[in-house]
Design an enzyme around this catalytic site. Sequence first.
Site, short mmCIF file in Angstrom:
data_model
loop_
_atom_site.label_atom_id
_atom_site.label_comp_id
_atom_site.label_asym_id
_atom_site.label_seq_id
_atom_site.Cartn_x
_atom_site.Cartn_y
_atom_site.Cartn_z
N ASN A 135 -66.57 -41.52 51.82
CA ASN A 135 -66.42 -40.08 51.52
C ASN A 135 -66.70 -39.25 52.78
OD1 ASN A 135 -69.15 -40.88 51.17
ND2 ASN A 135 -69.59 -39.08 49.94
N GLU A 169 -67.35 -35.36 53.88
CA GLU A 169 -67.65 -34.02 53.38
C GLU A 169 -67.40 -32.96 54.45
OE1 GLU A 169 -71.57 -34.23 51.62
OE2 GLU A 169 -70.81 -35.48 49.99
N CYS A 172 -63.19 -37.73 48.63
CA CYS A 172 -63.88 -38.92 48.13
C CYS A 172 -63.46 -40.17 48.90
CB CYS A 172 -63.52 -39.15 46.66
SG CYS A 172 -64.12 -37.89 45.54
N GLU A 188 -62.51 -43.03 47.71
CA GLU A 188 -61.34 -43.71 47.13
C GLU A 188 -60.05 -43.12 47.70
OE1 GLU A 188 -63.95 -42.48 45.64
OE2 GLU A 188 -64.35 -43.40 43.70
N CYS A 208 -64.05 -40.17 40.33
CA CYS A 208 -63.74 -38.88 39.72
C CYS A 208 -62.30 -38.88 39.20
CB CYS A 208 -63.95 -37.75 40.72
SG CYS A 208 -62.65 -37.61 41.96
N CYS A 238 -59.46 -39.01 41.81
CA CYS A 238 -59.27 -40.34 42.43
C CYS A 238 -58.56 -41.28 41.47
CB CYS A 238 -60.60 -40.92 42.87
SG CYS A 238 -61.28 -40.07 44.32
N1 THU Z 1 -67.59 -39.13 45.70
C1 THU Z 1 -66.77 -40.13 46.08
O1 THU Z 1 -66.55 -40.38 47.27
N2 THU Z 1 -66.20 -40.88 45.11
C2 THU Z 1 -66.40 -40.69 43.78
O2 THU Z 1 -65.79 -41.39 42.98
C3 THU Z 1 -67.31 -39.67 43.30
C4 THU Z 1 -67.88 -38.78 44.33
C5 THU Z 1 -68.22 -38.33 46.74
C6 THU Z 1 -67.72 -36.93 46.86
C7 THU Z 1 -68.89 -36.24 47.52
O3 THU Z 1 -68.81 -36.45 48.92
C8 THU Z 1 -70.09 -37.01 47.00
O4 THU Z 1 -69.59 -38.24 46.51
C9 THU Z 1 -70.87 -36.30 45.92
O5 THU Z 1 -70.04 -35.91 44.88
#
Ligand code: THU
Length: 165
Positions: free
Chosen positions: A61, A63, A72, A74, A111, A114
């Site tokens: 991920n 940010e 994310c 995925e 999520c 994804c």
């Molecule tokens: N996140 C993912 O990378 N994958 C998921 O399936 C759920 C959430 C990340 C997004 C964000 O950077 C952090 O987790 C918190 O939500």
Amino acid sequence: MKEITLSTKATLYQENELPAEYQQLVQEAKHQTNHSYSPYSHFQVGAAALLEDGTIVKGSNQENAAYPSGLCAERTTLFYANSTYPHLAVKAIAIACYTDGAFTPQPGSPCGACRQVMIEFEHLHKQKMAVILYGAEHSVVFESAADLLPMCFFAESLHGGSELI
Ligand code: THU
């Protein structure tokens, strides 16, 4: 009126019970949590995708100070896979989450956005993508990304959709 039930199937595994190629994928996903850029959530997610020729594509991920600009693990992984190897189907994707100094005991759950992207690539290549959600206590495997998102929106939906049942 007619009530319908949408059911899904998943298998729970201990890490050492996973099929060998999934164990390797999980190891890669766990390793990728080290490359997460998550200074805001401190929730490190790693993903590893197994392509049909055996190539493994990895991501984490990413940010951003403008929160919605982040992505994310995925989708970072799948978009990289499809932009680098557009002709190769993704056979499986593994996901691992690390927070508060440890891998999460329960499997991380992708999520909705994804899940939607996973399904798009399943449809594109007409091949199921297994989804392996790692948890330190147990992992969960879905045979197909579609199992994670019943009644999803996909290309056919733009033309009236296909029958639900
Ligand atoms: N996140 C993912 O990378 N994958 C998921 O399936 C759920 C959430 C990340 C997004 C964000 O950077 C952090 O987790 C918190 O939500």
